[in-house]
Design an enzyme around this catalytic site. Sequence first.
Site, PDB file in Angstrom:
ATOM      1  N   HIS A  34       0.811  -1.227   0.000  1.00  0.00           N
ATOM      2  CA  HIS A  34       0.000   0.000   0.000  1.00  0.00           C
ATOM      3  C   HIS A  34       0.850   1.286   0.000  1.00  0.00           C
ATOM      4  O   HIS A  34       0.697   2.120  -0.902  1.00  0.00           O
ATOM      5  CB  HIS A  34      -1.003  -0.036   1.161  1.00  0.00           C
ATOM      6  CG  HIS A  34      -1.609   1.274   1.482  1.00  0.00           C
ATOM      7  ND1 HIS A  34      -2.477   1.930   0.623  1.00  0.00           N
ATOM      8  CD2 HIS A  34      -1.469   2.096   2.549  1.00  0.00           C
ATOM      9  CE1 HIS A  34      -2.837   3.087   1.163  1.00  0.00           C
ATOM     10  NE2 HIS A  34      -2.242   3.217   2.331  1.00  0.00           N
ATOM     11  N   HIS A  60       3.982   6.680   5.568  1.00  0.00           N
ATOM     12  CA  HIS A  60       2.804   7.396   6.076  1.00  0.00           C
ATOM     13  C   HIS A  60       1.961   6.619   7.091  1.00  0.00           C
ATOM     14  O   HIS A  60       1.221   7.227   7.855  1.00  0.00           O
ATOM     15  CB  HIS A  60       1.929   7.930   4.934  1.00  0.00           C
ATOM     16  CG  HIS A  60       1.008   6.930   4.304  1.00  0.00           C
ATOM     17  ND1 HIS A  60       1.360   6.168   3.218  1.00  0.00           N
ATOM     18  CD2 HIS A  60      -0.266   6.562   4.596  1.00  0.00           C
ATOM     19  CE1 HIS A  60       0.347   5.396   2.870  1.00  0.00           C
ATOM     20  NE2 HIS A  60      -0.653   5.603   3.696  1.00  0.00           N
ATOM     21  N   ASP A  61       2.054   5.289   7.096  1.00  0.00           N
ATOM     22  CA  ASP A  61       1.239   4.521   8.044  1.00  0.00           C
ATOM     23  C   ASP A  61       2.034   3.927   9.205  1.00  0.00           C
ATOM     24  O   ASP A  61       1.454   3.218  10.029  1.00  0.00           O
ATOM     25  CB  ASP A  61       0.492   3.396   7.312  1.00  0.00           C
ATOM     26  CG  ASP A  61      -0.793   3.888   6.623  1.00  0.00           C
ATOM     27  OD1 ASP A  61      -1.405   4.851   7.139  1.00  0.00           O
ATOM     28  OD2 ASP A  61      -1.168   3.309   5.591  1.00  0.00           O
ATOM     29  N   GLU A  64       0.845   5.422  12.714  1.00  0.00           N
ATOM     30  CA  GLU A  64      -0.553   5.083  13.009  1.00  0.00           C
ATOM     31  C   GLU A  64      -0.762   3.584  13.223  1.00  0.00           C
ATOM     32  O   GLU A  64      -1.560   3.180  14.065  1.00  0.00           O
ATOM     33  CB  GLU A  64      -1.418   5.556  11.832  1.00  0.00           C
ATOM     34  CG  GLU A  64      -2.887   5.605  12.140  1.00  0.00           C
ATOM     35  CD  GLU A  64      -3.636   6.335  11.034  1.00  0.00           C
ATOM     36  OE1 GLU A  64      -3.333   7.519  10.810  1.00  0.00           O
ATOM     37  OE2 GLU A  64      -4.507   5.720  10.400  1.00  0.00           O
ATOM     38  N   ASP A  65      -0.046   2.770  12.476  1.00  0.00           N
ATOM     39  CA  ASP A  65      -0.390   1.339  12.435  1.00  0.00           C
ATOM     40  C   ASP A  65       0.634   0.383  13.023  1.00  0.00           C
ATOM     41  O   ASP A  65       0.425  -0.828  12.991  1.00  0.00           O
ATOM     42  CB  ASP A  65      -0.669   0.917  10.980  1.00  0.00           C
ATOM     43  CG  ASP A  65      -1.959   1.519  10.445  1.00  0.00           C
ATOM     44  OD1 ASP A  65      -2.799   1.938  11.263  1.00  0.00           O
ATOM     45  OD2 ASP A  65      -2.121   1.591   9.221  1.00  0.00           O
ATOM     46  N   ASP A 128      -3.338   8.741  -0.803  1.00  0.00           N
ATOM     47  CA  ASP A 128      -3.716   7.655   0.116  1.00  0.00           C
ATOM     48  C   ASP A 128      -5.184   7.263  -0.092  1.00  0.00           C
ATOM     49  O   ASP A 128      -5.526   6.080  -0.181  1.00  0.00           O
ATOM     50  CB  ASP A 128      -3.476   8.137   1.554  1.00  0.00           C
ATOM     51  CG  ASP A 128      -3.679   7.047   2.594  1.00  0.00           C
ATOM     52  OD1 ASP A 128      -3.499   5.860   2.276  1.00  0.00           O
ATOM     53  OD2 ASP A 128      -4.001   7.412   3.747  1.00  0.00           O
TER      54      ASP A 128
HETATM   55 ZN    ZN Z   1      -2.514   4.644   3.884  1.00  0.00          ZN
END
Ligand code: ZN
Length: 187
Positions: A34, A60-61, A64-65, A128
């Site tokens: 992704h 970018h993730d 957050e993840d 995104d």
């Molecule tokens: Zn994303």
Amino acid sequence: MDSISLILKALEFAAGRHLTQHRKGADRAPYINHPIQVASLLVNEAGEEDPVLIAAAILHDVIEDTVDSEEEKKELINRLREIFGEEVLSLTLEVTDDESLEKKERKRLQVVFAPSLSGRAQKLRIADKIMNLHDIYSNPPEDWPLQRIIEYYDWAENVVAGIRGVNTTLDEIFDETLKAGREKYHH
Ligand code: ZN
């Protein structure tokens, strides 16, 4: 650090962080696909060449993840600062939701704050959303009822409505991707 080094370091770092994660789609693709697709869209479709933007797209993730606690989050932020510098870090943070909030509130805030993001963060946000819509179109999560898919499309449209104009090619791809999904899901 030169651009190629920066991009490769970001790929290596993000691949390590997302190592055991999968996308929600029925094919359970490796998660790293992704962010690579988001970065590739920005470069190869939308003509973006800014290495800070591309590195942040790849990363970018990760905040957050890939953290489970505030302490882990702080550690990760420090590492990102050390390896990639303040600019890449702050751009990554701009597109990171506050996971301490409820999902509904996080989604609402993305709509509210989209217009006040930096230009780079707006480009990253649109790319995104395009890839997420694309994934839901081509490979929807097995456990998502139609209603959830429709709500996701509506929400993505609302987020992007506040940030149009920063890259017109991205706007066009977003519109096409949204339209294709709406046709597929009769919405
Ligand atoms: Zn994303």
